[in-house]
Write a protein that holds these residues in place. Sequence first.
Motif, PDB file in Angstrom:
ATOM      1  N   PRO A  28       0.839  -1.201   0.000  1.00 34.68           N
ATOM      2  CA  PRO A  28       0.000   0.000   0.000  1.00 34.68           C
ATOM      3  C   PRO A  28       0.873   1.251   0.000  1.00 34.68           C
ATOM      4  O   PRO A  28       1.800   1.365   0.801  1.00 34.68           O
ATOM      5  N   THR A  30       0.477   5.432  -0.209  1.00 32.99           N
ATOM      6  CA  THR A  30      -0.238   6.702  -0.289  1.00 32.99           C
ATOM      7  C   THR A  30       0.467   7.593  -1.296  1.00 32.99           C
ATOM      8  O   THR A  30       1.672   7.800  -1.200  1.00 32.99           O
ATOM      9  N   ARG A 232      -2.724  -5.689   8.442  1.00 33.88           N
ATOM     10  CA  ARG A 232      -1.329  -5.225   8.404  1.00 33.88           C
ATOM     11  C   ARG A 232      -0.890  -4.771   9.796  1.00 33.88           C
ATOM     12  O   ARG A 232      -1.616  -4.044  10.472  1.00 33.88           O
ATOM     13  N   ASN A 299       7.512  -7.533   4.495  1.00 27.04           N
ATOM     14  CA  ASN A 299       7.715  -6.244   3.794  1.00 27.04           C
ATOM     15  C   ASN A 299       8.746  -5.399   4.521  1.00 27.04           C
ATOM     16  O   ASN A 299       8.923  -5.496   5.728  1.00 27.04           O
ATOM     17  N   GLY A 301      12.162  -3.113   2.844  1.00 27.68           N
ATOM     18  CA  GLY A 301      13.583  -3.204   2.517  1.00 27.68           C
ATOM     19  C   GLY A 301      13.978  -4.438   1.729  1.00 27.68           C
ATOM     20  O   GLY A 301      15.168  -4.718   1.574  1.00 27.68           O
ATOM     21  N   ARG A 323       8.595   1.082  -2.136  1.00 30.70           N
ATOM     22  CA  ARG A 323       9.370   2.051  -2.929  1.00 30.70           C
ATOM     23  C   ARG A 323       9.789   1.526  -4.296  1.00 30.70           C
ATOM     24  O   ARG A 323       9.731   2.275  -5.285  1.00 30.70           O
TER      25      ARG A 323
HETATM   26  C1  LIG Z   1       5.272   7.031  -0.436  1.00 32.26           C
HETATM   27  C2  LIG Z   1       4.878   5.982   0.552  1.00 32.26           C
HETATM   28  C3  LIG Z   1       3.548   5.839   0.901  1.00 32.26           C
HETATM   29  C4  LIG Z   1       3.159   4.844   1.795  1.00 32.26           C
HETATM   30  N1  LIG Z   1       1.831   4.678   2.079  1.00 32.26           N
HETATM   31  C5  LIG Z   1       1.417   3.646   2.858  1.00 32.26           C
HETATM   32  C6  LIG Z   1       0.038   3.375   3.032  1.00 32.26           C
HETATM   33  O1  LIG Z   1      -0.835   4.045   2.475  1.00 32.26           O
HETATM   34  N2  LIG Z   1      -0.307   2.342   3.839  1.00 32.26           N
HETATM   35  C7  LIG Z   1       0.639   1.572   4.464  1.00 32.26           C
HETATM   36  O2  LIG Z   1       0.269   0.628   5.179  1.00 32.26           O
HETATM   37  N3  LIG Z   1       1.957   1.779   4.268  1.00 32.26           N
HETATM   38  C8  LIG Z   1       2.366   2.784   3.475  1.00 32.26           C
HETATM   39  N4  LIG Z   1       3.704   2.963   3.228  1.00 32.26           N
HETATM   40  C9  LIG Z   1       4.657   1.953   3.688  1.00 32.26           C
HETATM   41  C10 LIG Z   1       4.884   0.933   2.562  1.00 32.26           C
HETATM   42  O3  LIG Z   1       3.729   0.149   2.336  1.00 32.26           O
HETATM   43  C11 LIG Z   1       6.037  -0.020   2.904  1.00 32.26           C
HETATM   44  O4  LIG Z   1       5.769  -0.609   4.140  1.00 32.26           O
HETATM   45  C12 LIG Z   1       7.372   0.709   2.979  1.00 32.26           C
HETATM   46  O5  LIG Z   1       7.591   1.487   1.815  1.00 32.26           O
HETATM   47  C13 LIG Z   1       8.532  -0.295   3.141  1.00 32.26           C
HETATM   48  O6  LIG Z   1       8.609  -1.168   2.026  1.00 32.26           O
HETATM   49  P1  LIG Z   1       9.753  -0.952   0.898  1.00 32.26           P
HETATM   50  O7  LIG Z   1      11.077  -1.026   1.621  1.00 32.26           O
HETATM   51  O8  LIG Z   1       9.554  -2.070  -0.076  1.00 32.26           O
HETATM   52  O9  LIG Z   1       9.533   0.407   0.325  1.00 32.26           O
HETATM   53  C14 LIG Z   1       4.132   3.978   2.375  1.00 32.26           C
HETATM   54  C15 LIG Z   1       5.464   4.142   2.015  1.00 32.26           C
HETATM   55  C16 LIG Z   1       5.855   5.116   1.119  1.00 32.26           C
HETATM   56  C17 LIG Z   1       7.301   5.232   0.712  1.00 32.26           C
END
Ligand SMILES: Cc1cc2nc3c(=O)[nH]c(=O)nc-3n(C[C@H](O)[C@H](O)[C@H](O)COP(=O)(O)O)c2cc1C
Length: 370
Positions: A28, A30, A232, A299, A301, A323
């Motif tokens: 997810p 935002t 979550r 999830n 990193g 990301r």
């Molecule tokens: C721009 C952005 C928006 C995010 N929005 C949400 C969200 O709406 N709901 C949520 O549970 N986590 C949100 N997260 C967290 C991500 O779902 C995820 O847990 C986080 O990016 C770590 O995963 P990654 O290392 O693969 O980026 C957001 C992260 C980013 C960078």
Amino acid sequence: MENTTTSMLLTSYKLGNLTLKNRVIMAPLTRSRAGEERMPNDLMKEYYTQRASAGLIISEATVISRQGCGWLNTPGIYSDQQMKAWKPITEALHEQETPIFLQLWHAGRASHSSFQENNQLPVSASAIKPNGEYIHTPIGKQPYETPRALETEEIPGIVEDYRLAAERAKKAGFDGVEIHGANGYLIDQFLQSKSNQRTDKYGGSIENRYLFLQEIIEAVLTVFPANQVGVRLSPNGVYNDMGSPEYRELFIYVAKQLNSYGLAYIHLLDGLGFGFHELGEPMNLKDFRDVFEGTLIGNCGYTKESAGETIKEGNADLIAFGRPFISNPDLVERFTNNWPLNPEADLKIWYSFEPEGYIDFPTYQNSSKG
Ligand SMILES: Cc1cc2nc3c(=O)[nH]c(=O)nc-3n(C[C@H](O)[C@H](O)[C@H](O)COP(=O)(O)O)c2cc1C
């Protein structure tokens, strides 16, 4: 040549009645492109459709009520108009055989009176202000406010908002819903002692602090079957001023309770790249595997390699990427073909309201043509 470790990530997976074409989940995210009316739109349809090679898409956090709002221009699911506006998005994904779950969100104290009807204070489990620099609001950057503790009698109304949101999600064609219990939003605020010092049945013991989530799950389960509902959690997180000394005991208790429903999955921010409270050893996927028999999504990193390794070792069934999906619409194709990833996107475009930095990241095939 693909080795067997990473290729596990690219094998299909049976999630309830759904067959996911691979185990790469879009986390997810935002992105604040829904406008002030919080209305899903063509731009969002384009963005999600570009990412349709994911095994499952979990939508950006979507507010269940006006009171639940705490972020600019995020979509909602609290009106029939919003419900209808989501439909073209779910339909476009289904044409590509990609399921999508809607993430149900109430920000609680991570909000500001300027988001609220009649400028009322945001609500939470207790009147405890989050320790944080500022929040982006409709009237610019503002210091956090001390929220108003919800009255016991108000809580069934919020649970009902979740149920209504789930009902609209179903009508809008979502394959399921993810209950956002992570990252210091309202459900997390109830779960953790740091933000919940209530003396009624929703506060005190771990069992009592879990009751709010339990009631929400049970309300949502009157709409969707259990195998279409995920939760979550972020047991290690510090985001939105979270982290409670009893985190381990609390989240093991929650996982054990969730086990009894036959839910679609638990989605865990097990990685520490989004901040860590440092109150002890971080909780990992295995801690949850030991008590939760259903599907686990890891999830935070992960890379293609570490994701494949984690699945191979049996610690998770699916891995969500956040990301990497922002700057790589074709993340799965890149994993499949061992193509390099685009550089990580600049933070400035994460929530910028604009099409730029949203739908204009090139696929590998397009960029290699140039
Ligand atoms: C721009 C952005 C928006 C995010 N929005 C949400 C969200 O709406 N709901 C949520 O549970 N986590 C949100 N997260 C967290 C991500 O779902 C995820 O847990 C986080 O990016 C770590 O995963 P990654 O290392 O693969 O980026 C957001 C992260 C980013 C960078």
